[in-house]
Design an enzyme around this catalytic site. Structure first.
Site, PDB file in Angstrom:
ATOM      1  N   LYS A  74      -3.012   1.571  -5.706  1.00 41.21           N
ATOM      2  CA  LYS A  74      -2.098   1.890  -4.598  1.00 41.21           C
ATOM      3  C   LYS A  74      -2.852   2.345  -3.347  1.00 41.21           C
ATOM      4  O   LYS A  74      -2.532   3.354  -2.737  1.00 41.21           O
ATOM      5  CB  LYS A  74      -1.088   2.960  -5.018  1.00 41.21           C
ATOM      6  CG  LYS A  74      -0.254   2.565  -6.227  1.00 41.21           C
ATOM      7  CD  LYS A  74       1.187   2.989  -6.067  1.00 41.21           C
ATOM      8  CE  LYS A  74       1.999   2.669  -7.296  1.00 41.21           C
ATOM      9  NZ  LYS A  74       2.009   1.234  -7.656  1.00 41.21           N
ATOM     10  N   ARG A  75      -3.853   1.604  -3.015  1.00 40.78           N
ATOM     11  CA  ARG A  75      -4.636   1.834  -1.781  1.00 40.78           C
ATOM     12  C   ARG A  75      -5.396   3.150  -1.770  1.00 40.78           C
ATOM     13  O   ARG A  75      -5.829   3.602  -0.709  1.00 40.78           O
ATOM     14  CB  ARG A  75      -3.767   1.773  -0.505  1.00 40.78           C
ATOM     15  CG  ARG A  75      -2.744   0.682  -0.462  1.00 40.78           C
ATOM     16  CD  ARG A  75      -3.328  -0.629  -0.066  1.00 40.78           C
ATOM     17  NE  ARG A  75      -2.875  -1.654  -1.013  1.00 40.78           N
ATOM     18  CZ  ARG A  75      -3.416  -2.838  -1.166  1.00 40.78           C
ATOM     19  NH1 ARG A  75      -4.429  -3.178  -0.430  1.00 40.78           N
ATOM     20  NH2 ARG A  75      -2.965  -3.698  -2.032  1.00 40.78           N
TER      21      ARG A  75
END
Ligand SMILES: Cc1cc2nc3c(=O)[nH]c(=O)nc-3n(C[C@H](O)[C@H](O)[C@H](O)COP(=O)(O)O)c2cc1C
Length: 212
Positions: free
Chosen positions: A190-191
């Site tokens: 998720k980044r």
């Protein structure tokens, strides 16, 4: 390709995070670990790197080159000293290297100063290359306009097919990039990517974690 299709294109990164404990005080050793892992994991050429240079006109220029040697004195690549990159490096020896290893979800940025390696070292690599590559490097006026592809090909064929020795021309050889900065980037879930920057402080390297 439609803009919207590109907007939606993203890959979910889910590798192991890069923890502070995984870091080495010596960035060359961390590079070596990642490079060895890339050689096993990557489908592409793990030793391909982007080389960015800037000459007097201040216009940056990037291209791929192959890493042919590395040690704690730097990263070596070979090229034509009269090419666009060669001329830019003559004007300004500061350059950046970038490795992108998509299957490992890793990126390594390196910045530093570039100098030519010794003629003996360039000879050693030149002589290890296949005859056709030697002929091509000897004859190519890299980065200059080429009027006729066929005549260049036939010059290469003529030179590589006869038995004459092909000596390394003075305008072809190696450079070594001596790093003053490394940044190791590990793609995360998720980044939540991990980034660590190493900057040289005398004989030591200072390590800082960066926001993704
Ligand atoms: C994967 C890959 C590896 C390359 N390796 C080299 C290399 O090691 N040396 C080189 O001179 N050019 C290499 N090239 C070609 C360069 O990207 C570039 O076209 C050429 O060096 C001329 O660049 P310049 O006009 O900026 O000097 C490679 C290209 C690719 C795609």
């Amino acid at each position: 390709m439609q803009e919207k299709e590109l907007y939606g294109m993203r890959r979910d990164y889910s590798p192991k995070p890069l923890y502070v404990e995984d870091l080495n005080n010596d960035p060359f050793l961390l590079f070596e670990k990642w490079f060895k892992e890339a050689l096993e994991l990557e489908n592409g050429e793990a030793n391909a790197m982007v080389l960015s240079t800037v000459g007097n006109d201040m216009m940056p220029s990037s291209r791929m080159v192959l890493l042919k040697k590395y040690s704690d004195s730097g990263f070596v690549f070979f090229t034509n000293y009269k090419s666009h990159k060669g001329r830019q490096l003559e004007e300004n020896n500061r350059a950046a290297l970038l490795f992108f290893w998509p299957d490992s979800m890793r990126q390594v940025r390196i910045e530093g100063n570039v100098r030519k390696i010794s003629s003996a070292e360039s000879d050693e690599y030149f002589e290890s290359r296949p005859r056709e590559s030697r002929a091509s490097s000897a004859l190519s006026k890299q980065s200059e306009p080429l009027q006729e592809r066929e005549s260049f090909d036939s010059e290469i064929r003529n030179l590589s097919e006869n038995n004459r020795e092909i000596k390394r021309p003075g305008h072809w050889g190696g450079y070594v990039a001596e790093p003053v900065l490394f940044e190791f980037w590990q793609g995360g879930i998720k980044r939540s990517h991990d980034r660590f920057r190493y900057t040289k402080r005398g004989a030591e390297w200072k390590i800082v974690r960066l926001y993704p």
